[in-house]
Enzyme design. Structure first.
Site, PDB file in Angstrom:
ATOM      1  N   LYS A  22      26.264  54.833  43.535  1.00 29.43           N
ATOM      2  CA  LYS A  22      26.745  53.812  44.479  1.00 29.43           C
ATOM      3  C   LYS A  22      28.255  53.653  44.360  1.00 29.43           C
ATOM      4  CE  LYS A  22      26.598  49.229  43.446  1.00 29.43           C
ATOM      5  NZ  LYS A  22      27.894  48.562  43.667  1.00 29.43           N
ATOM      6  N   ARG A 102      32.312  43.074  47.594  1.00 24.05           N
ATOM      7  CA  ARG A 102      33.702  43.153  47.175  1.00 24.05           C
ATOM      8  C   ARG A 102      34.361  44.498  47.520  1.00 24.05           C
ATOM      9  NH1 ARG A 102      37.597  41.100  43.577  1.00 24.05           N
ATOM     10  NH2 ARG A 102      38.709  42.770  42.516  1.00 24.05           N
ATOM     11  N   ARG A 131      37.345  37.597  39.732  1.00 23.50           N
ATOM     12  CA  ARG A 131      37.660  38.884  40.347  1.00 23.50           C
ATOM     13  C   ARG A 131      38.784  38.796  41.379  1.00 23.50           C
ATOM     14  NH1 ARG A 131      32.060  42.134  41.209  1.00 23.50           N
ATOM     15  NH2 ARG A 131      33.279  43.914  40.616  1.00 23.50           N
ATOM     16  N   VAL A 133      42.495  39.843  43.358  1.00 27.10           N
ATOM     17  CA  VAL A 133      42.926  41.107  43.976  1.00 27.10           C
ATOM     18  C   VAL A 133      44.422  41.366  43.735  1.00 27.10           C
ATOM     19  CG1 VAL A 133      41.124  41.180  45.747  1.00 27.10           C
ATOM     20  CG2 VAL A 133      43.268  39.994  46.233  1.00 27.10           C
ATOM     21  N   ASP A 134      44.997  40.651  42.765  1.00 25.64           N
ATOM     22  CA  ASP A 134      46.440  40.776  42.522  1.00 25.64           C
ATOM     23  C   ASP A 134      46.880  42.224  42.268  1.00 25.64           C
ATOM     24  OD1 ASP A 134      44.820  40.420  40.249  1.00 25.64           O
ATOM     25  OD2 ASP A 134      46.543  39.950  38.990  1.00 25.64           O
ATOM     26  N   LEU A 135      46.063  42.987  41.548  1.00 27.74           N
ATOM     27  CA  LEU A 135      46.469  44.350  41.191  1.00 27.74           C
ATOM     28  C   LEU A 135      46.520  45.258  42.419  1.00 27.74           C
ATOM     29  CD1 LEU A 135      44.314  44.758  37.948  1.00 27.74           C
ATOM     30  CD2 LEU A 135      46.713  44.067  38.127  1.00 27.74           C
ATOM     31  N   LYS A 172      46.627  46.038  33.930  1.00 23.90           N
ATOM     32  CA  LYS A 172      45.241  45.963  33.468  1.00 23.90           C
ATOM     33  C   LYS A 172      44.486  47.089  34.175  1.00 23.90           C
ATOM     34  CE  LYS A 172      41.589  42.507  33.420  1.00 23.90           C
ATOM     35  NZ  LYS A 172      41.222  41.145  33.777  1.00 23.90           N
ATOM     36  N   VAL A 173      43.505  47.672  33.512  1.00 25.09           N
ATOM     37  CA  VAL A 173      42.774  48.772  34.158  1.00 25.09           C
ATOM     38  C   VAL A 173      41.845  48.199  35.224  1.00 25.09           C
ATOM     39  CG1 VAL A 173      41.124  50.648  33.818  1.00 25.09           C
ATOM     40  CG2 VAL A 173      42.831  50.157  32.056  1.00 25.09           C
ATOM     41  N   SER A 174      41.959  48.708  36.447  1.00 28.14           N
ATOM     42  CA  SER A 174      41.051  48.281  37.520  1.00 28.14           C
ATOM     43  C   SER A 174      40.551  49.507  38.277  1.00 28.14           C
ATOM     44  CB  SER A 174      41.778  47.339  38.492  1.00 28.14           C
ATOM     45  OG  SER A 174      41.063  47.271  39.712  1.00 28.14           O
ATOM     46  N   VAL A 175      39.244  49.613  38.360  1.00 28.64           N
ATOM     47  CA  VAL A 175      38.634  50.736  39.074  1.00 28.64           C
ATOM     48  C   VAL A 175      39.010  50.650  40.557  1.00 28.64           C
ATOM     49  CG1 VAL A 175      36.432  51.785  39.750  1.00 28.64           C
ATOM     50  CG2 VAL A 175      36.721  50.862  37.432  1.00 28.64           C
ATOM     51  N   ASP A 317      28.627  47.600  33.297  1.00 28.68           N
ATOM     52  CA  ASP A 317      27.476  47.649  34.198  1.00 28.68           C
ATOM     53  C   ASP A 317      26.169  47.987  33.471  1.00 28.68           C
ATOM     54  OD1 ASP A 317      29.031  46.957  36.325  1.00 28.68           O
ATOM     55  OD2 ASP A 317      29.096  48.947  37.243  1.00 28.68           O
TER      56      ASP A 317
HETATM   57  C1  UD1 Z   1      34.064  48.342  39.679  1.00 28.39           C
HETATM   58  C2  UD1 Z   1      32.580  48.608  39.887  1.00 28.39           C
HETATM   59  C3  UD1 Z   1      31.747  47.600  39.121  1.00 28.39           C
HETATM   60  C4  UD1 Z   1      32.145  47.621  37.651  1.00 28.39           C
HETATM   61  C5  UD1 Z   1      33.652  47.446  37.494  1.00 28.39           C
HETATM   62  C6  UD1 Z   1      34.120  47.618  36.060  1.00 28.39           C
HETATM   63  C7  UD1 Z   1      32.446  49.534  42.114  1.00 28.39           C
HETATM   64  C8  UD1 Z   1      32.009  49.381  43.518  1.00 28.39           C
HETATM   65  N1  UD1 Z   1      32.287  48.485  41.316  1.00 28.39           N
HETATM   66  O1  UD1 Z   1      34.324  47.037  40.169  1.00 28.39           O
HETATM   67  O2  UD1 Z   1      30.374  47.968  39.265  1.00 28.39           O
HETATM   68  O3  UD1 Z   1      31.503  46.553  36.987  1.00 28.39           O
HETATM   69  O4  UD1 Z   1      34.353  48.430  38.288  1.00 28.39           O
HETATM   70  O5  UD1 Z   1      33.730  48.857  35.568  1.00 28.39           O
HETATM   71  O6  UD1 Z   1      32.909  50.594  41.719  1.00 28.39           O
HETATM   72  N2  UD1 Z   1      40.968  42.522  38.204  1.00 28.39           N
HETATM   73  C9  UD1 Z   1      42.073  41.716  38.341  1.00 28.39           C
HETATM   74  N3  UD1 Z   1      42.838  41.863  39.464  1.00 28.39           N
HETATM   75  C10 UD1 Z   1      42.562  42.790  40.419  1.00 28.39           C
HETATM   76  C11 UD1 Z   1      41.446  43.632  40.265  1.00 28.39           C
HETATM   77  C12 UD1 Z   1      40.653  43.474  39.140  1.00 28.39           C
HETATM   78  O7  UD1 Z   1      42.350  40.881  37.488  1.00 28.39           O
HETATM   79  O8  UD1 Z   1      43.310  42.871  41.407  1.00 28.39           O
HETATM   80  C13 UD1 Z   1      40.118  42.367  37.012  1.00 28.39           C
HETATM   81  C14 UD1 Z   1      38.682  41.998  37.339  1.00 28.39           C
HETATM   82  O9  UD1 Z   1      38.532  40.615  37.566  1.00 28.39           O
HETATM   83  C15 UD1 Z   1      37.976  42.447  36.076  1.00 28.39           C
HETATM   84  C16 UD1 Z   1      38.779  43.711  35.688  1.00 28.39           C
HETATM   85  O10 UD1 Z   1      40.023  43.617  36.367  1.00 28.39           O
HETATM   86  O11 UD1 Z   1      38.113  41.487  35.069  1.00 28.39           O
HETATM   87  C17 UD1 Z   1      38.117  45.021  36.048  1.00 28.39           C
HETATM   88  O12 UD1 Z   1      37.725  44.977  37.379  1.00 28.39           O
HETATM   89  P1  UD1 Z   1      37.701  46.271  38.310  1.00 28.39           P
HETATM   90  O13 UD1 Z   1      37.763  47.487  37.449  1.00 28.39           O
HETATM   91  O14 UD1 Z   1      38.713  46.125  39.375  1.00 28.39           O
HETATM   92  O15 UD1 Z   1      36.250  46.169  38.950  1.00 28.39           O
HETATM   93  P2  UD1 Z   1      35.817  46.584  40.419  1.00 28.39           P
HETATM   94  O16 UD1 Z   1      36.612  47.745  40.867  1.00 28.39           O
HETATM   95  O17 UD1 Z   1      35.742  45.379  41.268  1.00 28.39           O
END
Ligand code: UD1
Length: 430
Positions: A22, A102, A131, A133-135, A172-175, A317
């Site tokens: 997914k 999201r 969660r 969206v700043d990044l 910060k690492v963000s997927v 997850d």
């Molecule tokens: C993706 C996955 C989700 C998984 C998560 C972490 C998809 C569709 N979803 O979610 O299943 O649990 O990765 O492996 O692939 N954050 C910020 N600012 C931002 C963006 C994120 O502070 O702009 C924080 C989030 O609140 C969280 C952390 O960064 O604490 C990681 O989140 P992120 O890796 O972005 O998760 P998703 O991409 O939403």
């Protein structure tokens, strides 16, 4: 609303086909906005989140054709879908759609890269923390975009002549933000370097697909991704990689219920950390030519401590599922959640089945108990809900899980896959 009834106690024996991921399918589908040619994706799982994203993409002008032909003829789980976005007819992603999932926010990257502007509602999704969206916004700003937040919407505008490549270090690492920045940078002028990028296999999968579309990307899967912008992308054909979270979930289900199950069409390299943890807990896991074999016969479940981390660490997850397993261990397991601040909502539901868990901030202490007893429980988010199913497989008597629409967002034909291995799981519609 549908519920799932589980009569616990049966061992699992047989074969479970693993679906396409997914979390890879969603960004891959969104990448179709980057080209006017057809992007064909194979192995797309049949899930509520995928259906919803199809609606959202349709709104932007993507023409979607689902092949009648089954990918795997004997079980017919996954599909091949063709996405064609000749022109983007609408650069607005409305609240009614984005608030349900999201990841739909991620259309912001391709829309601004191709059209120079986008108006995207701030997201919703699983209730697992704030969660923000700043990044995403900082990443796009680094590429020269101007951002304004107005009435719950993000308005983003590229500079005259389009986005411009830049070096950006994620604090910060963000997927999601890595996916978006990678997609946006493919059509930017010049070179983009993303530092502290997410290294998840789904990032690598998206990079492979974008490269097949003509993007110039190197370093996906490492902390530094470099993208040389190109003027346009073409169509491509790409197969979605196997779902590592689904793989880990069924591996944990077997460890919990006992038995011997082959997980077909998956790859151990996608979840080594979780599999090593499961081995420590007492499961016997071997790689086969087409997947994995998971066995637990007779021996008890050992307590193991875990801390969730970005890839290649233990995935957040799988945290809820692993906690379910630990409720039956012969010791005490300490589980630390470092990714999301509110991802322990399964704890009180597991307690209803007799689990002994105490919470302190981001840490859970799970004291194994010799038996769980079935009860009515409520799913609160996608991964939490499947942890209740896992617990129900080993609980005495009947467990009824309500609000299963969470499960349908991310697990393809869950009850069918478990039933074919001997579990007593059925969907009850009201
Ligand atoms: C993706 C996955 C989700 C998984 C998560 C972490 C998809 C569709 N979803 O979610 O299943 O649990 O990765 O492996 O692939 N954050 C910020 N600012 C931002 C963006 C994120 O502070 O702009 C924080 C989030 O609140 C969280 C952390 O960064 O604490 C990681 O989140 P992120 O890796 O972005 O998760 P998703 O991409 O939403």
């Amino acid at each position: 609303m549908d519920r799932i009834r589980i009569s616990g106690g049966n061992e699992l024996k047989g074969t479970i086909p693993i679906s396409g991921a997914k979390n890879a399918a969603l960004p891959l589908m969104i990448a179709s906005l980057l080209t006017s040619d057809t992007l064909t994706l194979e192995n797309v799982p049949h899930l509520a989140d995928v259906e919803l994203l199809m609606r959202i993409l349709g709104n932007h002008g993507v023409d979607i054709a689902v092949n009648g032909r089954r990918e795997r003829q004997e079980d017919g789980y996954s599909r091949t879908i063709h996405f064609t976005c000749r022109t983007i007819v609408d650069t607005t992603a409305p609240y009614e759609l984005v608030s349900k999932m999201r990841a739909s926010f991620w259309v912001i990257g391709p829309l601004v890269a191709r059209e120079g502007r986008a108006r995207v509602s701030l997201p919703g999704g699983c209730a697992i923390g704030t969660r923000p969206v700043d990044l995403f916004l900082e990443g796009l700003q680094a590429l020269g975009a101007e951002i304004e937040i107005d009435g719950g919407y993000v308005n983003v505008t590229a500079p005259q002549g389009g986005l411009v490549g830049a070096r950006y270090v994620f604090p910060k690492v963000s997927v999601g933000a890595t996916h978006v920045m990678m997609m946006a940078a493919t059509l930017a002028k010049g070179t983009t370097v993303i530092e502290n990028a997410a290294r998840e296999p789904e990032i690598v999968d998206l990079a492979k697909c974008l490269s097949a579309m003509g993007a110039k990307i190197s370093g996906a899967g490492t902390r530094t991704i470099t993208i040389e912008g190109v003027t346009s992308l073409s169509g491509a054909r790409h197969r979605v990689l196997p779902d590592r979270i689904e793989t880990g979930t069924y591996a944990m289900a077997v460890a919990m219920a006992g038995g011997d199950v082959t997980l077909e069409g998956t790859d151990a390299a996608l979840l080594e950390n979780a599999l090593d943890t499961l081995r420590m807990a007492g499961a016997h896991i071997t790689e086969t030519e087409t997947g994995l074999r998971v066995v637990r016969n007779g021996n008890g479940i050992q307590a193991v401590d875990i801390t969730t981390e970005p890839f290649p660490g233990f995935p957040t997850d799988l945290q809820a599922q692993f906690m379910a397993l630990m409720t039956r261990s012969t010791g005490v397991s300490n589980i630390t959640e470092t990714i999301f601040e509110n991802r322990f909502m399964h704890v009180q539901e597991l307690a209803r089945l007799g689990a002994k868990i105490s919470l302190s901030g981001q840490k859970a202490r799970v004291e194994g108990v010799p038996r769980l007893k079935g009860a009515p429980v409520m799913a609160t988010d996608l991964r939490a809900s499947v942890s209740l199913v896992i617990a129900g497989l080993a609980a005495e008597g009947e467990t009824m899980v309500s609000r299963v629409y969470h499960l349908d967002r991310g697990f393809e034909r869950l009850e069918e896959k478990l039933t074919r291995c001997g579990a007593v799981v059925e969907r009850v519609s009201e």
